[in-house]
Scaffold this motif. Structure first.
Motif, PDB file in Angstrom:
ATOM      1  N   LYS B   9      44.445   5.443  56.784  1.00  0.00           N
ATOM      2  CA  LYS B   9      43.588   4.819  57.887  1.00  0.00           C
ATOM      3  C   LYS B   9      44.042   3.293  58.100  1.00  0.00           C
ATOM      4  CE  LYS B   9      38.859   4.608  59.222  1.00  0.00           C
ATOM      5  NZ  LYS B   9      38.880   3.106  58.993  1.00  0.00           N
ATOM      6  N   TYR B  73      45.387   6.358  62.561  1.00  0.00           N
ATOM      7  CA  TYR B  73      44.196   7.378  62.550  1.00  0.00           C
ATOM      8  C   TYR B  73      44.490   8.500  62.511  1.00  0.00           C
ATOM      9  CZ  TYR B  73      41.230   3.354  63.522  1.00  0.00           C
ATOM     10  OH  TYR B  73      40.591   2.004  63.539  1.00  0.00           O
ATOM     11  N   SER B  74      45.775   9.104  62.982  1.00  0.00           N
ATOM     12  CA  SER B  74      45.755  10.461  62.918  1.00  0.00           C
ATOM     13  C   SER B  74      47.312  10.972  62.683  1.00  0.00           C
ATOM     14  CB  SER B  74      45.170  11.235  64.088  1.00  0.00           C
ATOM     15  OG  SER B  74      45.969  11.457  65.089  1.00  0.00           O
ATOM     16  N   ARG B 112      35.670   9.307  58.102  1.00  0.00           N
ATOM     17  CA  ARG B 112      36.748   9.268  58.773  1.00  0.00           C
ATOM     18  C   ARG B 112      38.065   9.130  57.941  1.00  0.00           C
ATOM     19  NH1 ARG B 112      38.557  10.356  62.852  1.00  0.00           N
ATOM     20  NH2 ARG B 112      36.574  11.592  62.704  1.00  0.00           N
TER      21      ARG B 112
END
Ligand SMILES: Nc1nc2c(ncn2[C@@H]2O[C@H](COP(=O)(O)OP(=O)(O)OP(=O)(O)O)[C@@H](O)[C@H]2O)c(=O)[nH]1
Ligand SMILES: [Mg+2]
Lengths: 76, 623
Positions: B9, B73-74, B112
Motif C-alpha cells: 500500500k 491500493y489494489s 486496509r
C-alpha cells in the motif's frame, strides 16, 4: 444522505456508490474500502466547502465534494 | 539475476525497507505516492552451510535484484496511467525470473493493508510464486504496548510473516536471514492452504485485523486531535501561512551567518593563495576565475542545505498531505489540484524531481497544467541570483526583534511572485485544455498519513547530499564557463576587461539588454545562464573581480553595488529570473514526462518571452 452531509464527529454507514459516478472513481473508492455496510466517521469538515475528512476502518481519507456527494449513506 | 518484488500500500514504508535491505538511498517521505518509478537494488542473500566432513562453515552468497514498486491500493487500476503500472507488476509477478514477492504491510493500518496483501497472495499462488509478508512500523505498535503474534498470523495467512521496523531496525536482521533462505529456495515456502474467505478479502481482512491488529481508534486518536486543530478554518489557515512564511524567511536568516562564514573562508583562502603565487597571469587567473567565479557560487551552499532541511522536515512530518488538503479549494480556482501543492513545494528545491512528483496527481489535465508550471517555482538554482541581487538592492534591517528581516521578506516576495505567475499561467492553460478528450478530469481523493517525528539520519544525509549535488551539478560547468569568460575578458590587453575580446562580443548583444537598463556584462551573464542559472553569479563574479583586482575577492555584492547597479535594472533582472526557464535539464524532463517535445520547447520559449517583457515593464515603471 451522502458522505458530504455527515457533520463533524458523526458517523453513518455506507449504502451504495452512486451510479452516476465515473466508473474509474468508483473502482478506486471500492479499493480504498468504500463498501456497503462500512462505517464512516467524519473527522473534520474544512472551510469554504473544502474536502471533507473521514475515517473508514483504520484509514483517514479526504474527499472533495464531487466525490463525497456520490457516496450514499444512511444515518445510524 | 533472480528478482524479488517489493509491493504494498502507498506510504507503508516500502522504500525505507528497500533502502535498509539494499543499502541504497531512495526517496522516502511521509506522503502516499512518493515512489513513482520502479527502482532496483541488490539484495545479498547469505546461506550458512556446514561442510559435513570438515565441519567448516561455508558462506554462500547469492545476489537478487530487489525492485521497489510504487504503492498501490489494489491490483485493479482506476486510471490509464495506473493501469500501465499494474500491468507491469502483474507481468513481473508471472515472470519466471521472479523468485519471491515481498509484500509490505503497514502494521498500524493493518485492515486496509491486508486487503491488498490477500490479493497479492492470490495472484502469486496462481503463478506459483512465494509470498513473504513484512509488517512494517512495529516500533509504533510498541509505543502502545501492542504485541503482534507473527507466528499465529503466519499460520492463518499460509505465508511467512516478519514484524519489522524499517525505521528503528527492529527485526531487520531476522528478515534478512529469513529472506535469504526463502529467496534461495522459494519452492519450500509456497503459499499453504488456508481457510481465508477467497470471495471477500474485505471481510477476511476485517476478521484478521480484529484478531491481530491494534484497534484503529487507539492509533488514530492523537492524529485526529491534531487534525481537528490543523484543519480548523481559522487556526489551520493561520498555521499554514505561518509555516510557509517561516520556510522562506529561514532560508535567508538562518543561512546568513553560515554564508558569511563561507565567504570569509573563501576570501581568506584566496588571499593566502594569491600571496603564495606572486604577481602575474597565474595569480590573476586564480583570483578572478577560480575564487571570483567558482567562489561566489560556493557561498550559496548553506542556503541550499537549509532549504532541503526544511522541505525534508515537512515531508517527514505528514503535514504535506494536510497542506494539500487545505490548498485544494483555492488551487482548484486555477485549474490545479490540492495534490499540485507537493510538486510546487518541492519545485522550490529543484524542478526535475518536482515534475516527476506531479505524476501522482490523479487528474491528467491537472497533472499537465502542474507539470508545465512547476518551472516557475523559484528553484535552488535561482537562490544565488536572488540572494546576490537582494544583498545589492535591499538594506539589511530587521524588525520585531530580529524575527522579520527586510531582505528575508524580499525573498518571500520573490518566491510569491513565482507562485503567482504559476497560478496565472495555470488558469490560462486550464482554459486552453477545457473539454480536451486526451486530458480527463479526476476528483481529489487523498489518504492522510500519521504524523511522525523526523527520521534524523536520512534527513541529515539528504541535507549534506543536497549541498554536494549542488556543487557537483553546477560546479564543473561554472568552472569551465568562468575559464572561458576569463580568457576572453583577460586578452588581448592583460586584464583590461573593457577592451577585451569579451567586451567586443558583448557590445554586439548589448542592444537586447538596453531596454532593461543592463549593460553588456549583464547581457553576457544572462545569455550564458541559459545553460544553468547559477552561472549568472559565477560569470559576474569573474568579470567583476577582474575589474576590481585589488578589492576583496568573494564580495561580489559589494562589487556590484560599487559599480552602481540601479534599483530599476536590479528589479528588472530579478523579474527576468523569476520567470525564465533557464535550465536544459528541466526542458528535457518536461519533454519525457509530457511525451511531446513541442510542449517542452513551447514552455521554454513562452517563459523566455514573458520574462523579457515583464522585466522590460518593471524597468520602465521604476526608472
Ligand atoms: N515509525 C516508522 N515509520 C516508518 C517506518 N518505515 C517507514 N516509515 C515512515 O513512513 C513514511 C513512508 O515511507 P516510504 O518508505 O516513503 O513509504 P513507501 O511505501 O515507499 O511509499 P510510496 O512510495 O508513497 O508508496 C516515511 O515517513 C518513513 O519515514 C517504520 O518502520 N516505523
Ligand atoms: Mg516509496
Amino acid at each position: 444522505m451522502t458522505v458530504w452531509d455527515i457533520p463533524s464527529k458523526q458517523s453513518a454507514s455506507i449504502k451504495s456508490l452512486c451510479t452516476a459516478m465515473h466508473a474509474d472513481v468508483a473502482i478506486r473508492l471500492q479499493e480504498m474500502g468504500f463498501e456497503e455496510g462500512q462505517l464512516i466517521t467524519c473527522i473534520k469538515r474544512t472551510a469554504f466547502n473544502g474536502p471533507t475528512v473521514i475515517q473508514l476502518g483504520d484509514c483517514i481519507y479526504s474527499l472533495e465534494q464531487s466525490v463525497a456527494n456520490h457516496v450514499n449513506v444512511s444515518a445510524l | 539475476m533472480q528478482k524479488i518484488l517489493l509491493v504494498g500500500k502507498p506510504n507503508s514504508g516500502k522504500s525505507l525497507l528497500f533502502n535498509q535491505l539494499t543499502g541504497l538511498r531512495q526517496k522516502v517521505a511521509n506522503f502516499p505516492g512518493v515512489t513513482v518509478e520502479l527502482k532496483s537494488g541488490v539484495f545479498k542473500a547469505y546461506r550458512h552451510t556446514a561442510n559435513p566432513q570438515s565441519g567448516q562453515v561455508l558462506d554462500a552468497k547469492q545476489q537478487f535484484e530487489l525492485i521497489d514498486y510504487p504503492g498501490t491500493y489494489s491490483l485493479k487500476s482506476w486510471s490509464k496511467d495506473e493501469a500501465i503500472a499494474i500491468e507491469q507488476l502483474l507481468a513481473a509477478m508471472s515472470d519466471e525470473k521472479t523468485s519471491v514477492i515481498l509484500c509490505n504491510l503497514d502494521a498500524t493500518r493493518m485492515e486496509r493493508s491486508l486487503v491488498f496483501a490477500l490479493q497479492v497472495q492470490q495472484i502469486s499462488k496462481q503463478h506459483n510464486k512465494t509470498v513473504v509478508f513484512t509488517l512494517n512500523m512495529v516500533d509504533e505498535l510498541l509505543r502502545f504496548n501492542h504485541n503482534l503474534d507473527t507466528i499465529k498470523l503466519s499460520e492463518k495467512l499460509g505465508s511467512p510473516v516478519y514484524a519489522v521496523s524499517a525505521k528503528t531496525l527492529i527485526g531487520i536482521s531476522d528478515l534478512q536471514k529469513g529472506l535469504s533462505k526463502i529467496a534461495i529456495s522459494p519452492q519450500e515456502y509456497r503459499v499453504k492452504p488456508t481457510d481465508i474467505n477467497q470471495q471477500s478479502f474485505a471481510t477476511a481482512a476485517k476478521i484478521l485485523a480484529k484478531e491481530f491488529a491494534i484497534p484503529a481508534d487507539v492509533v488514530l486518536k492523537r492524529q485526529n486531535t491534531i487534525d481537528r486543530f490543523l484543519l480548523n478554518s481559522v487556526f489551520g489557515g493561520i498555521a499554514f501561512l505561518l509555516i510557509m512564511f517561516f520556510l522562506f524567511q529561514s532560508i535567508f536568516t538562518w543561512a546568513a551567518p553560515l554564508m558569511d562564514a563561507t565567504e570569509d573562508a573563501i576570501g581568506f583562502l584566496a588571499g593566502v593563495v594569491s600571496g603564495l603565487l606572486g604577481e602575474g597571469l597565474v595569480n590573476d587567473f586564480m583570483t578572478d576565475a577560480v575564487f571570483g567565479g567558482l567562489g561566489s557560487f560556493l557561498v550559496f551552499v548553506p542556503q541550499i542545505m537549509i532549504l532541503t532541511l526544511i522541505i525534508g522536515l515537512l515531508e517527514d512530518s505528514g503535514y504535506l498531505a494536510r497542506a494539500a488538503l487545505i490548498c485544494h479549494k483555492p488551487l482548484s480556482f486555477f485549474g490545479l489540484s490540492g495534490r499540485s501543492f507537493i510538486p510546487y513545494l518541492s519545485g522550490h528545491a529543484c524542478a526535475i524531481p518536482a515534475i516527476l512528483a506531479a505524476r501522482t496527481i490523479e487528474s491528467p489535465r491537472k497533472r499537465f497544467v502542474t507539470m508545465l508550471t512547476v518551472p516557475l517555482m523559484s528553484c535552488s538554482a535561482r537562490l544565488p541570483v536572488y540572494a546576490l541581487l537582494i544583498a545589492v538592492l535591499v538594506p539589511d534591517v530587521s524588525y520585531l526583534g530580529g524575527w522579520v528581516n527586510l531582505q528575508g521578506a524580499m525573498f518571500f516576495v520573490l518566491y510569491l511572485s513565482g507562485i503567482l505567475t504559476a497560478l496565472i499561467v495555470s488558469s490560462v492553460l486550464n482554459k486552453m485544455t477545457e473539454g480536451s478528450e486526451e486530458l480527463q478530469d479526476m476528483p481529489f481523493i487523498l489518504e492522510l498519513p500519521s504524523y511522525r517525528l523526523p527520521h534524523w539520519q536520512p534527513l541529515f544525509y539528504r541535507v549534506v547530499n543536497s549541498g554536494i549535488q549542488f556543487v557537483k551539478r553546477a560546479g564543473p560547468i561554472i568552472f569551465v564557463v568562468s575559464l572561458i569568460i576569463w580568457t576572453l575578458g583577460y586578452f588581448p590587453n592583460n586584464g583590461d576587461l573593457q577592451n577585451s575580446y569579451l567586451s567586443a562580443i558583448g557590445q554586439w548583444i548589448e542592444p537586447v539588454f538596453t531596454p532593461l537598463g543592463l549593460d553588456w556584462r549583464y547581457g553576457v551573464a544572462i545569455l550564458v545562464s541559459f545553460l544553468a542559472r547559477e552561472l549568472l553569479v559565477g560569470v559576474l563574479g569573474t568579470m567583476f573581480s577582474m575589474q576590481n583586482a585589488d578589492d576583496n575577492i568573494a564580495g561580489l555584492a559589494a562589487n556590484l553595488e560599487a559599480d552602481g547597479l540601479s534599483l530599476a535594472s536590479g528589479v528588472a533582472l530579478l523579474g527576468f529570473y523569476v520567470i525564465a526557464l533557464q535550465c536544459v535539464a528541466t526542458v528535457a524532463t518536461l519533454k519525457s514526462e509530457l511525451g511531446k517535445s513541442r510542449y517542452a520547447w513551447g514552455a521554454f520559449l513562452a517563459y523566455g518571452v514573458l520574462a523579457y517583457l515583464v522585466s522590460m515593464l518593471l524597468y520602465m515603471v521604476l526608472s
